[in-house]
Design a protein around this motif. Structure first.
Motif, mmCIF file in Angstrom:
data_model
loop_
_atom_site.group_PDB
_atom_site.id
_atom_site.type_symbol
_atom_site.label_atom_id
_atom_site.label_comp_id
_atom_site.label_asym_id
_atom_site.label_seq_id
_atom_site.Cartn_x
_atom_site.Cartn_y
_atom_site.Cartn_z
ATOM 1 N N ASP A 115 0.857 -1.192 0.000
ATOM 2 C CA ASP A 115 0.000 0.000 0.000
ATOM 3 C C ASP A 115 0.889 1.236 0.000
ATOM 4 O O ASP A 115 0.778 2.100 0.875
ATOM 5 C CB ASP A 115 -0.914 -0.025 1.236
ATOM 6 C CG ASP A 115 -2.013 1.030 1.191
ATOM 7 O OD1 ASP A 115 -2.437 1.388 0.073
ATOM 8 O OD2 ASP A 115 -2.438 1.487 2.266
ATOM 9 N N PRO A 116 1.783 1.334 -1.006
ATOM 10 C CA PRO A 116 2.814 2.387 -0.975
ATOM 11 C C PRO A 116 2.254 3.803 -0.996
ATOM 12 O O PRO A 116 2.858 4.719 -0.432
ATOM 13 C CB PRO A 116 3.645 2.095 -2.233
ATOM 14 C CG PRO A 116 2.726 1.328 -3.139
ATOM 15 C CD PRO A 116 1.879 0.500 -2.219
ATOM 16 N N ASN A 117 1.111 3.985 -1.627
ATOM 17 C CA ASN A 117 0.509 5.318 -1.699
ATOM 18 C C ASN A 117 -0.529 5.556 -0.604
ATOM 19 O O ASN A 117 -1.146 6.618 -0.566
ATOM 20 C CB ASN A 117 -0.139 5.523 -3.077
ATOM 21 C CG ASN A 117 0.870 5.398 -4.199
ATOM 22 O OD1 ASN A 117 1.984 5.909 -4.082
ATOM 23 N ND2 ASN A 117 0.505 4.714 -5.278
ATOM 24 N N GLY A 118 -0.714 4.533 0.250
ATOM 25 C CA GLY A 118 -1.668 4.671 1.349
ATOM 26 C C GLY A 118 -3.120 4.686 0.908
ATOM 27 O O GLY A 118 -4.014 5.077 1.674
ATOM 28 N N PHE A 173 -5.254 2.178 0.299
ATOM 29 C CA PHE A 173 -6.094 1.265 1.066
ATOM 30 C C PHE A 173 -6.358 1.807 2.471
ATOM 31 O O PHE A 173 -7.496 1.794 2.945
ATOM 32 C CB PHE A 173 -5.426 -0.111 1.153
ATOM 33 C CG PHE A 173 -6.108 -1.076 2.086
ATOM 34 C CD1 PHE A 173 -7.324 -1.640 1.746
ATOM 35 C CD2 PHE A 173 -5.536 -1.409 3.302
ATOM 36 C CE1 PHE A 173 -7.973 -2.530 2.609
ATOM 37 C CE2 PHE A 173 -6.162 -2.295 4.172
ATOM 38 C CZ PHE A 173 -7.381 -2.849 3.820
ATOM 39 N N GLN A 174 -5.312 2.312 3.125
ATOM 40 C CA GLN A 174 -5.483 2.835 4.480
ATOM 41 C C GLN A 174 -6.389 4.060 4.488
ATOM 42 O O GLN A 174 -7.245 4.202 5.367
ATOM 43 C CB GLN A 174 -4.110 3.170 5.075
ATOM 44 C CG GLN A 174 -3.285 1.910 5.341
ATOM 45 C CD GLN A 174 -1.837 2.210 5.631
ATOM 46 O OE1 GLN A 174 -1.481 2.567 6.758
ATOM 47 N NE2 GLN A 174 -0.980 2.062 4.630
ATOM 48 N N ALA A 175 -6.245 4.915 3.486
ATOM 49 C CA ALA A 175 -7.110 6.098 3.415
ATOM 50 C C ALA A 175 -8.570 5.699 3.217
ATOM 51 O O ALA A 175 -9.479 6.329 3.760
ATOM 52 C CB ALA A 175 -6.659 7.007 2.269
ATOM 53 N N LEU A 176 -8.784 4.631 2.451
ATOM 54 C CA LEU A 176 -10.145 4.174 2.163
ATOM 55 C C LEU A 176 -10.885 3.780 3.432
ATOM 56 O O LEU A 176 -12.079 4.074 3.588
ATOM 57 C CB LEU A 176 -10.079 2.980 1.202
ATOM 58 C CG LEU A 176 -11.411 2.423 0.699
ATOM 59 C CD1 LEU A 176 -12.108 3.431 -0.209
ATOM 60 C CD2 LEU A 176 -11.176 1.106 -0.045
ATOM 61 N N TRP A 177 -10.165 3.126 4.361
ATOM 62 C CA TRP A 177 -10.839 2.574 5.538
ATOM 63 C C TRP A 177 -10.619 3.376 6.823
ATOM 64 O O TRP A 177 -11.315 3.152 7.811
ATOM 65 C CB TRP A 177 -10.416 1.129 5.743
ATOM 66 C CG TRP A 177 -10.948 0.261 4.653
ATOM 67 C CD1 TRP A 177 -10.272 -0.258 3.592
ATOM 68 C CD2 TRP A 177 -12.318 -0.118 4.473
ATOM 69 N NE1 TRP A 177 -11.125 -0.954 2.769
ATOM 70 C CE2 TRP A 177 -12.382 -0.876 3.287
ATOM 71 C CE3 TRP A 177 -13.497 0.102 5.188
ATOM 72 C CZ2 TRP A 177 -13.569 -1.422 2.802
ATOM 73 C CZ3 TRP A 177 -14.687 -0.437 4.718
ATOM 74 C CH2 TRP A 177 -14.712 -1.176 3.530
#
Length: 431
Positions: free
Chosen positions: A416-419, A421-425
């Motif tokens: 998730d180099p650009n983040g 997935f983390q931003a999505l959740w």
């Protein structure tokens, strides 16, 4: 002969040994029980089946009933335990033989044994191993005790010495006189003690249950988009429905067979393209087989805290840590994003599962069985063998020869180099 098909985790008519064998009877009926046990509380404080898989199961049984109707085979559906309902059904309909998929883990054995104990000895129960890629009669081992500890050894030997059986021809429709009064209905999710919900728009698994939908997914993933040709490259993805086949949920409840998928891959390789990516889907089917053979070999040891290695660790339990892990409020944002995804959708990527399991058992040092039970409750594609096998594997009590601990920070940087997935959740508070 009056034959009964007892459906459990084989909810399809295509490539189903029990259906094919039962069709030799004069009268043929099917039965499925929504067993209240599976919608109650489990050993670790979670419902054994939460709303996501329950809804997927409801959709699956509805399609099964429709598909059987086309064969003039009625499916009787009950919200009741098999041990209460099936003996009564056998007596009422003068059933001579019961055909079912062979299961071997604790809960399934208990239900089967209780049914058999309450019917006349003259009733024949015929079980078929129908959930494997490599059939138990075909594998190159003389006994289950010879199943190796390491997957690679199992895979190479099976690939060399074992052939995948061809799929069974679909049964023909029976005479229309094979009709029975059947007023049973598939229960709704509220009947199972669960809440209605809407599908989260961010989910990577927006699909519905059932054999027809499983076949549609194969058609889409293989033939329409040809994403199978990139499977190995994309399978560690985190966002969207296209990064992996997503066939695991249909495989788990038997809406589609491993053999069907295997031969579809082979057809794709002959007519479109054969590469490492197409092979890798078969590779994953062999992993699935391996965990089934591990549980066949070790039985209920897969549920014990020492696992199959009989390893002793100083496991901890903390209600606060459990709550933070489940709600995605740990100190690790990658773990949090994955945990929020499963809480809202019932889905988590393969990469996410390995990381959150390792974090739970290796970093937080919490009893791995609590994590496995939470996954059992939440996952759309819960499969007893793969779930408990993978949790043992990631917790140091299973089949990982390297005994690894995942570095979730590095994993996030890599996958998730650009983040994204983390931003999505992590953009909202879910709890």
């Amino acid at each position: 002969m009056n034959n009964l098909i007892w459906f459990r985790n084989d909810l399809r008519i295509t490539d189903n040994s029990s259906v094919n064998k039962a069709c030799s009877g004069v009268k043929v009926m099917g039965i499925y029980c929504f067993d209240p046990y599976y919608f109650g509380m489990g050993d670790y404080g979670f419902k054994k089946t939460e709303k996501f898989r329950a809804q997927f199961l409801i959709e699956t049984v509805i399609q099964l009933k429709e598909n059987l109707k086309k064969l003039n085979i009625p499916l009787f559906v009950y919200l009741d335990s098999p041990e209460k309902r099936i003996p009564k059904f056998i007596r009422e309909h003068d059933i001579h033989a019961v055909f079912l998929q062979k299961e071997w883990t604790r809960d399934e054995n208990k239900a089967r044994d209780a049914v058999i104990a309450n019917v006349p000895a003259s009733v024949n129960f015929e079980e078929s191993y129908d959930q494997f890629l490599f059939h138990p009669d075909d594998i190159p081992y003389n006994s289950l005790q010879q199943i190796p500890k390491v997957f690679t050894e199992f895979r190479k030997k099976c690939e060399t010495h074992c052939k995948v059986r061809t799929t069974l021809e679909s049964p023909k429709a029976r005479p229309s006189t094979n009709q029975f009064k059947n007023n049973t209905e598939v229960p709704g999710i509220k009947n199972l003690g669960l809440d209605n919900f809407s599908i989260d728009t961010r989910t990577a698994f927006p699909f519905h249950g059932g054999e027809v939908n499983a076949q549609k997914r194969v058609q889409e993933y293989f033939w329409e988009t040809k994403k199978l040709t990139f499977y190995k490259k994309t399978r560690n993805g985190l966002v969207g429905q296209g990064y992996s086949s997503k066939l695991s949920a249909w495989l788990a409840n038997g809406s589609i067979s491993a053999r069907t998928i295997y031969w579809e891959v082979k057809q794709f390789e002959r007519t479109v393209k054969k590469n490492e990516d197409t092979y890798w889907l078969i590779f994953e089917l062999i992993w699935r087989d391996f965990f089934k053979y591990v549980s066949l070999k070790h039985g209920n040891r897969i549920f014990r805290i020492e696992g199959i290695l009989n390893k002793k660790y100083e496991w901890k339990t903390s209600k606060k840590i459990t709550e933070h892990w489940i709600s995605g409020q740990t100190e690790d944002s990658f773990i949090n994003a994955n945990m929020r995804e499963i809480a809202r959708t019932g889905w988590m990527s393969n990469r996410g599962r390995q990381n959150v399991a390792s974090f739970w058992s290796r970093i937080l040092e919490q009893d791995w069985r609590i994590g496995a039970a939470y996954f059992e409750s939440m996952l759309l594609d819960y499969d007893v063998h793969s779930n408990w096998g993978n949790w043992m594997y990631n917790s140091g009590v299973g089949n990982d020869p390297r005994n690894r601990t995942f570095n979730s920070k590095r994993q996030a940087e890599r996958y998730d180099p650009n983040g994204k997935f983390q931003a999505l959740w992590l953009q909202e508070t879910l709890f």
